[in-house]
Design a protein around this motif. Structure first.
Motif, short mmCIF file in Angstrom:
data_model
loop_
_atom_site.label_atom_id
_atom_site.label_comp_id
_atom_site.label_asym_id
_atom_site.label_seq_id
_atom_site.Cartn_x
_atom_site.Cartn_y
_atom_site.Cartn_z
N THR A 85 -63.91 -69.91 -8.68
CA THR A 85 -62.82 -69.34 -8.39
C THR A 85 -62.01 -68.53 -9.82
O THR A 85 -61.90 -69.52 -10.62
CB THR A 85 -61.84 -70.31 -7.78
N LEU A 87 -59.05 -66.25 -11.32
CA LEU A 87 -57.80 -65.51 -11.47
C LEU A 87 -57.86 -64.69 -12.71
O LEU A 87 -57.65 -65.24 -13.91
CB LEU A 87 -56.63 -66.46 -11.30
N TRP A 105 -68.47 -64.77 -7.51
CA TRP A 105 -67.25 -65.21 -8.10
C TRP A 105 -66.39 -64.90 -6.92
O TRP A 105 -66.05 -63.75 -6.50
CB TRP A 105 -66.60 -64.76 -9.24
N GLU A 108 -59.14 -63.18 -7.58
CA GLU A 108 -57.88 -63.05 -7.24
C GLU A 108 -57.29 -62.48 -8.56
O GLU A 108 -57.58 -62.97 -9.56
CB GLU A 108 -57.26 -64.22 -6.50
N LYS A 137 -51.92 -72.49 -6.08
CA LYS A 137 -53.06 -72.40 -5.99
C LYS A 137 -53.79 -73.10 -7.36
O LYS A 137 -52.99 -73.18 -8.30
CB LYS A 137 -53.78 -71.02 -5.82
N ASN A 138 -55.15 -73.28 -7.41
CA ASN A 138 -55.95 -73.49 -8.43
C ASN A 138 -57.02 -72.67 -8.60
O ASN A 138 -57.86 -72.48 -7.72
CB ASN A 138 -56.25 -75.24 -8.32
N TYR A 139 -57.53 -72.58 -9.95
CA TYR A 139 -58.54 -71.75 -10.18
C TYR A 139 -59.50 -72.70 -11.14
O TYR A 139 -58.87 -73.05 -12.25
CB TYR A 139 -58.47 -70.26 -10.78
N VAL A 142 -59.13 -68.86 -15.39
CA VAL A 142 -58.16 -67.89 -15.52
C VAL A 142 -58.43 -67.25 -16.68
O VAL A 142 -58.36 -67.59 -18.13
CB VAL A 142 -56.80 -68.60 -15.59
N SER A 166 -57.50 -75.55 -12.69
CA SER A 166 -58.09 -76.67 -11.98
C SER A 166 -58.10 -77.91 -13.45
O SER A 166 -58.23 -77.46 -14.41
CB SER A 166 -59.37 -76.50 -11.44
#
Length: 275
Positions: A85, A87, A105, A108, A137-139, A142, A166
């Motif tokens: 995930t 960001l 991936w 966002e 949210k968590n990624y 980043v 995360s």
């Protein structure tokens, strides 16, 4: 904090600004910091918010950008913990997220500039207008590619960035380095000062200290070798009124060669993880 250098906004307004040195954090801040920064981004010359390919500089920027997208995705692949995930903060026109998405991936992004968001939407990438939209949210990763220097309320923003990461996540931050040779060479004309859009100007020590306050540590620092050439090209124009391609190339090359010993490149990518 004491004055370090006087410079100006060479690309939009021509207004004068001062860089103030923080000896504790080993960084510079732009003073004054305008309350309304939007007007300073309203320029067709601000390439990162467009896909322009008309001038030589724009074509050069877009060509390097295309190559860099591949390298950026390879970098997050290398340093991620397996959580795919992503960001991207300051996502511009969405090309990095599009490239990452094609590599499986889940992406966002955040981009405050409306024109850039609209251009990204045309490519199928829907972006949030601010970080508040994703704070719950968590990624796994980043990223901020030349974005941290633009963010007001810096320490609060860093706290928010870490909060959406995360537990075993990776934070990737790319910023200019005011201690590089090209910065010292061009002084007030150094294009990477880019006041007042760049509110902050970082050194290695400042990144370590700022993120260390939030429980993050730098695990790797990587150079951005193309930046010295691109920044020198713009700096020559600010200093002399001409592009001076040969001189800009020479300064950019010498900056990279000097950095082989000093480790102070024009820009650095910092890979950070929780302590």
């Amino acid at each position: 904090m004491k004055p370090y250098l006087k410079t100006k906004d060479y690309s939009v307004t021509g207004e004068d600004f001062e860089l103030v040195h923080d000896s504790v954090l080993q960084m510079l801040s732009t003073q004054p910091q305008p309350k309304n920064l939007d007007v300073y981004y309203k320029s067709e010359n601000y390439i990162s918010h467009t896909d322009a390919k008309e001038t030589v500089v724009e074509k050069l920027y877009q060509r390097v950008k295309k190559y860099s997208l591949h390298k950026k995705v390879a970098l997050i692949e290398k340093y991620s913990s397996g959580n795919r995930t992503l960001l991207d903060v300051g996502a511009g026109t969405g090309d990095f997220l599009l490239k990452a998405q094609k590599n499986n991936w889940h992406v966002e992004g955040v981009e405050p500039n409306l024109d850039a968001r609209n251009r990204a939407a045309e490519k199928g990438v829907e972006l949030n207008s601010d970080l508040d939209a994703v704070l719950e949210k968590n990624y796994g990763v980043v990223t901020l590619w030349h974005v941290l220097e633009h963010l007001p309320n810096l320490e609060e923003q860093i706290k928010n960035l870490v909060s959406v990461l995360s537990e075993d996540g990776t934070l990737v931050v790319a910023v200019p380095n005011f201690k590089s040779y090209d910065a010292q060479h061009y002084k007030e004309f150094w294009a990477a000062y880019d006041v007042p859009r760049h509110l902050w100007h970082f050194s290695k020590m400042s990144i370590e200290k700022l993120f260390g306050k939030q429980g993050m540590k730098v695990v790797q620092v990587k150079p951005m070798l193309f930046d010295s050439f691109y920044v020198s090209l713009l700096s020559e124009k600010y200093k002399t009124g001409n592009q001076n391609y040969v001189r800009a190339f020479a300064v950019g090359l010498w900056s990279n060669l000097k950095a082989l010993g000093s480790r102070e490149y024009s820009s650095h990518i910092y890979i950070l993880k929780r302590q």
